[in-house]
Design a protein around this motif. Structure first.
Motif, PDB file in Angstrom:
ATOM      1  N   LEU A  45       0.825  -1.214   0.000  1.00 30.13           N
ATOM      2  CA  LEU A  45       0.000   0.000   0.000  1.00 30.13           C
ATOM      3  C   LEU A  45       0.857   1.260   0.000  1.00 30.13           C
ATOM      4  N   ILE A  46       1.919   1.231   0.793  1.00 26.99           N
ATOM      5  CA  ILE A  46       2.772   2.410   0.879  1.00 26.99           C
ATOM      6  C   ILE A  46       3.547   2.615  -0.424  1.00 26.99           C
ATOM      7  N   LYS A  47       3.984   1.494  -1.000  1.00 22.02           N
ATOM      8  CA  LYS A  47       4.683   1.590  -2.287  1.00 22.02           C
ATOM      9  C   LYS A  47       3.770   2.182  -3.364  1.00 22.02           C
ATOM     10  N   LEU A  48       2.532   1.728  -3.336  1.00 22.55           N
ATOM     11  CA  LEU A  48       1.551   2.262  -4.286  1.00 22.55           C
ATOM     12  C   LEU A  48       1.331   3.759  -4.077  1.00 22.55           C
ATOM     13  N   ALA A  49       1.099   4.132  -2.809  1.00 20.47           N
ATOM     14  CA  ALA A  49       0.834   5.545  -2.502  1.00 20.47           C
ATOM     15  C   ALA A  49       2.018   6.411  -2.922  1.00 20.47           C
ATOM     16  N   GLU A  52       1.800   6.984  -6.517  1.00 21.15           N
ATOM     17  CA  GLU A  52       0.669   7.864  -6.813  1.00 21.15           C
ATOM     18  C   GLU A  52       0.961   9.324  -6.459  1.00 21.15           C
ATOM     19  N   LEU A  53       1.740   9.525  -5.393  1.00 23.25           N
ATOM     20  CA  LEU A  53       2.027  10.898  -4.958  1.00 23.25           C
ATOM     21  C   LEU A  53       2.874  11.646  -5.995  1.00 23.25           C
ATOM     22  N   PHE A  54       3.781  10.916  -6.649  1.00 23.23           N
ATOM     23  CA  PHE A  54       4.531  11.537  -7.744  1.00 23.23           C
ATOM     24  C   PHE A  54       3.603  11.995  -8.843  1.00 23.23           C
ATOM     25  N   MET A  56       0.527  12.610  -8.540  1.00 23.44           N
ATOM     26  CA  MET A  56      -0.397  13.630  -8.040  1.00 23.44           C
ATOM     27  C   MET A  56       0.198  15.035  -8.234  1.00 23.44           C
ATOM     28  N   ILE A  57       1.496  15.151  -8.043  1.00 24.66           N
ATOM     29  CA  ILE A  57       2.133  16.458  -8.212  1.00 24.66           C
ATOM     30  C   ILE A  57       2.050  16.907  -9.668  1.00 24.66           C
ATOM     31  N   SER A  58       2.303  15.994 -10.592  1.00 21.79           N
ATOM     32  CA  SER A  58       2.165  16.355 -12.020  1.00 21.79           C
ATOM     33  C   SER A  58       0.723  16.690 -12.345  1.00 21.79           C
ATOM     34  N   VAL A  85      -7.411  13.027  -1.911  1.00 20.90           N
ATOM     35  CA  VAL A  85      -7.306  12.836  -3.365  1.00 20.90           C
ATOM     36  C   VAL A  85      -7.078  11.358  -3.683  1.00 20.90           C
ATOM     37  N   LEU A  86      -6.159  10.714  -2.933  1.00 21.67           N
ATOM     38  CA  LEU A  86      -5.932   9.283  -3.147  1.00 21.67           C
ATOM     39  C   LEU A  86      -7.218   8.494  -2.927  1.00 21.67           C
ATOM     40  N   MET A  87      -7.941   8.851  -1.871  1.00 21.48           N
ATOM     41  CA  MET A  87      -9.148   8.099  -1.538  1.00 21.48           C
ATOM     42  C   MET A  87     -10.241   8.267  -2.586  1.00 21.48           C
ATOM     43  N   TRP A  92     -13.259   5.922  -7.150  1.00 21.69           N
ATOM     44  CA  TRP A  92     -13.608   5.937  -8.569  1.00 21.69           C
ATOM     45  C   TRP A  92     -13.215   4.616  -9.249  1.00 21.69           C
ATOM     46  N   ARG A  93     -12.004   4.130  -8.949  1.00 15.06           N
ATOM     47  CA  ARG A  93     -11.559   2.852  -9.538  1.00 15.06           C
ATOM     48  C   ARG A  93     -12.416   1.687  -9.060  1.00 15.06           C
ATOM     49  N   SER A  94     -12.990   1.827  -7.860  1.00 14.66           N
ATOM     50  CA  SER A  94     -13.714   0.711  -7.255  1.00 14.66           C
ATOM     51  C   SER A  94     -15.215   0.762  -7.507  1.00 14.66           C
ATOM     52  N   ILE A 102     -10.199  -1.336  -5.352  1.00  8.24           N
ATOM     53  CA  ILE A 102      -9.247  -1.495  -6.456  1.00  8.24           C
ATOM     54  C   ILE A 102      -8.122  -0.485  -6.241  1.00  8.24           C
ATOM     55  N   PHE A 103      -7.153  -0.837  -5.394  1.00  6.02           N
ATOM     56  CA  PHE A 103      -6.036   0.070  -5.129  1.00  6.02           C
ATOM     57  C   PHE A 103      -5.251   0.311  -6.413  1.00  6.02           C
ATOM     58  N   SER A 104      -5.005  -0.785  -7.157  1.00  3.80           N
ATOM     59  CA  SER A 104      -4.398  -0.629  -8.476  1.00  3.80           C
ATOM     60  C   SER A 104      -4.865  -1.807  -9.310  1.00  3.80           C
ATOM     61  N   ILE A 122     -11.858  -1.284   9.454  1.00  5.32           N
ATOM     62  CA  ILE A 122     -12.850  -0.227   9.704  1.00  5.32           C
ATOM     63  C   ILE A 122     -12.687   0.912   8.687  1.00  5.32           C
ATOM     64  N   ILE A 123     -11.427   1.157   8.291  1.00  5.59           N
ATOM     65  CA  ILE A 123     -11.182   2.159   7.240  1.00  5.59           C
ATOM     66  C   ILE A 123     -11.706   1.625   5.895  1.00  5.59           C
ATOM     67  N   PHE A 124     -11.405   0.357   5.608  1.00  9.20           N
ATOM     68  CA  PHE A 124     -11.911  -0.262   4.374  1.00  9.20           C
ATOM     69  C   PHE A 124     -13.433  -0.108   4.300  1.00  9.20           C
ATOM     70  N   MET A 126     -15.355   2.111   5.673  1.00 10.04           N
ATOM     71  CA  MET A 126     -15.744   3.501   5.396  1.00 10.04           C
ATOM     72  C   MET A 126     -15.502   3.841   3.919  1.00 10.04           C
ATOM     73  N   LEU A 127     -14.380   3.340   3.377  1.00  9.82           N
ATOM     74  CA  LEU A 127     -14.084   3.574   1.956  1.00  9.82           C
ATOM     75  C   LEU A 127     -15.131   2.888   1.078  1.00  9.82           C
ATOM     76  N   LEU A 128     -15.501   1.666   1.459  1.00  8.28           N
ATOM     77  CA  LEU A 128     -16.501   0.923   0.679  1.00  8.28           C
ATOM     78  C   LEU A 128     -17.866   1.604   0.747  1.00  8.28           C
ATOM     79  N   ASN A 224      -4.840   9.075  11.099  1.00  9.31           N
ATOM     80  CA  ASN A 224      -4.673   8.572  12.468  1.00  9.31           C
ATOM     81  C   ASN A 224      -4.194   7.139  12.455  1.00  9.31           C
ATOM     82  N   HIS A 225      -4.787   6.351  11.589  1.00 14.34           N
ATOM     83  CA  HIS A 225      -4.395   4.951  11.491  1.00 14.34           C
ATOM     84  C   HIS A 225      -2.940   4.816  11.081  1.00 14.34           C
ATOM     85  N   LEU A 226      -2.566   5.573  10.057  1.00 12.36           N
ATOM     86  CA  LEU A 226      -1.175   5.527   9.581  1.00 12.36           C
ATOM     87  C   LEU A 226      -0.196   5.982  10.651  1.00 12.36           C
TER      88      LEU A 226
END
Ligand code: AOE
Length: 259
Positions: A45-49, A52-54, A56-58, A85-87, A92-94, A102-104, A122-124, A126-128, A224-226
């Motif tokens: 997840l962290i590798k993905l984020a 994505e953050l790179f 996101m800047i572009s 923004v990531l969420m 949208w992907r999911s 669908i993280f990726s 519990i975060i999943f 809320m996202l769902l 908070n979770h992170l």
């Protein structure tokens, strides 16, 4: 391009700019061994984020007018909204995959897989739940890109009371408001195209905007979770963000503290 050129864009032109700014689909490119362990899931997840953050800047730099804000403002906006923004992107992907996140393209998780990381299910959920809401509303791509730009432009208005009062920052505050208004117009236009009654158009706008406050809430929980997780070496990358905004991506430095 001339400064202020974006203010003369029609809603249709603005949406097409924002659509062009959309980041490409991401692949993790890893053999994911299932079942996941806490460490392997978090690493993925962290590798993905990180990737994505790179992007996101572009993406942010391609939102008309964003690069004309002061660098301080650009940084604060990104710092305060990156997880929102990531969420929203994740939702949208999911949206067409009920019960899955669908993280990726190569990292699709269902809620039960959240079992292996403490506090993540519990975060999943809320996202769902928010994703289900977008599905019920039949979120359109035009609306999605407007909402994402609005998160970027809206996020840190309140944080900026008196701390930054340089002339360029005051100018940025005004510019930001104008930009946000033009994206709001674009969203209104995207909704108006759908052939709904005037009454239903207003209702839809309010439903979509209220979802942004749900996302804000979930992103707070996510932060908070992170930050509650052990070997948390993922904070304080502001210097890197500054470098990335001022240019020449130092890819190796950004990924170093995250790998
Ligand atoms: C949501 C969407 C997505 O596309 C990816 C991820 C991956 C991780 C997920 C998160 C998500 C949803 C919420 C989760 C979280 C893991 C635990 C949490 C499930 O409950 C997020 C991984 C985040 C890694 C952090 C990377 C460092 C970020 C630093 C940002 C920063 O400080 N700056 C200055 C902003 C940079 C802006 C570009």
């Amino acid at each position: 391009l001339l400064e202020g050129h974006h203010s003369s864009l029609t809603p249709e032109q603005l949406i097409s700019c924002i659509m062009d700014a959309e980041p490409p689909e991401i692949y993790l490119m890893e053999d994911l061994k299932r079942p996941f362990t806490e460490a392997s899931m978090m690493m993925s997840l962290i590798k993905l984020a990180n990737k994505e953050l790179f992007l996101m800047i572009s993406w942010a730099k391609k939102i008309p007018g964003f690069v004309e804000l002061s660098l301080t403002y650009q940084m604060h906006q990104l710092e305060s909204c990156w997880l929102d923004v990531l969420m929203l992107g994740l939702m949208w992907r999911s949206v067409d995959h009920p019960g899955k996140l669908i993280f990726s393209a190569d990292l699709k998780l269902n809620r039960e897989e959240g079992n292996c990381v403490e506090g993540i299910m519990i975060i999943f959920d809320m996202l769902l739940a928010a994703t289900t809401r977008f599905r019920e509303l039949n979120l359109q791509r035009e609306e999605y890109v407007c909402l994402k730009a609005m998160i970027l432009l809206n996020s840190s208005n309140q944080k900026f009371g008196h701390t930054y009062s340089f002339k360029e920052d005051l100018e940025s505050k005004g510019k930001l408001q104008l930009l946000l208004d033009s994206v709001t117009d674009a969203l209104v236009w995207a909704i108006s195209k759908q052939g709904l009654s005037f009454q239903l158009q207003s209702t839809r706008l309010s439903h979509l905007l209220m979802l942004l406050s749900d996302i804000r809430h979930v992103s707070g929980k996510g932060i908070n979770h992170l930050s509650g997780m052990k070997n948390n070496n993922i904070v304080q990358v502001s210097d890197l963000l500054l470098e990335m905004l001022t240019n020449t991506c130092h890819r190796s430095r950004m990924s170093a503290p995250l790998d």
